[in-house]
Design an enzyme around this catalytic site. Structure first.
Site, short mmCIF file in Angstrom:
data_model
loop_
_atom_site.label_atom_id
_atom_site.label_comp_id
_atom_site.label_asym_id
_atom_site.label_seq_id
_atom_site.Cartn_x
_atom_site.Cartn_y
_atom_site.Cartn_z
N GLU A 108 91.64 22.78 30.88
CA GLU A 108 92.88 22.24 30.71
C GLU A 108 93.07 21.05 31.50
O GLU A 108 92.76 20.86 32.56
CB GLU A 108 94.23 23.18 30.85
N TYR A 120 86.30 13.42 30.65
CA TYR A 120 85.77 14.53 29.93
C TYR A 120 85.04 14.22 28.49
O TYR A 120 84.02 14.88 28.33
CB TYR A 120 86.80 15.55 29.80
#
Length: 151
Positions: A108, A120
């Protein structure tokens, strides 16, 4: 840049101090949470320290259960950001998960943390969902991201 050592055994205080200085909103965990996590046999930490001062400059924490892993924290000292340390830790993490039979990694990230999201995405994660009001101080949604490995 000084030489750096991998995989020191950081204390909860070192982890909290680094997370507190690295995240724009301060550490997402309290020092006691790091202490508890360090005692959890499923929790794993990858870390990097400056060999010049033995100071913790980066760490990544995760848990892997069966074929799934979850990345909990990734922090890099602001003085060392932009030098590829987060990417290095992520690559080592991916290799560990894959070697242990992992096929999926989850995390998250704050909806406002565009720098982390970009990292990411560059390393193969995709956004798969959103958790409303997941974070506190300040209240904010989390994006759920997933990366497939070992396929």
């Amino acid at each position: 840049m000084d030489k750096q050592a991998y995989d020191q055994s950081p204390s909860a205080k070192q982890l909290w101090d680094l997370a507190e200085s690295s995240y724009l909103t301060g550490s997402p965990w309290e020092e006691a949470q790091f202490a508890q996590d360090l005692q959890n046999p499923r929790s794993q930490y990858l870390s990097k320290a400056s060999s010049a001062s033995d100071k913790l400059i980066a760490f990544l924490s995760f848990q892997q259960v069966l074929d799934g892993a979850e990345l909990f924290n990734l922090a890099v000292d602001p003085a060392y950001q932009g030098q590829g340390l987060a990417k290095e830790l992520l690559q080592r993490f991916f290799a560990i998960v894959e070697a242990a039979g992992g096929t999926r990694i989850f995390l998250e990230v704050r909806a406002s943390n565009l720098q982390a999201q970009a990292l990411y995405l560059r390393t193969g994660f995709a956004v798969i969902g959103r958790r409303k009001k997941y974070y506190q101080h300040p209240e904010e949604d989390a994006l759920i991201m997933e990366k497939k490995v070992g396929e």
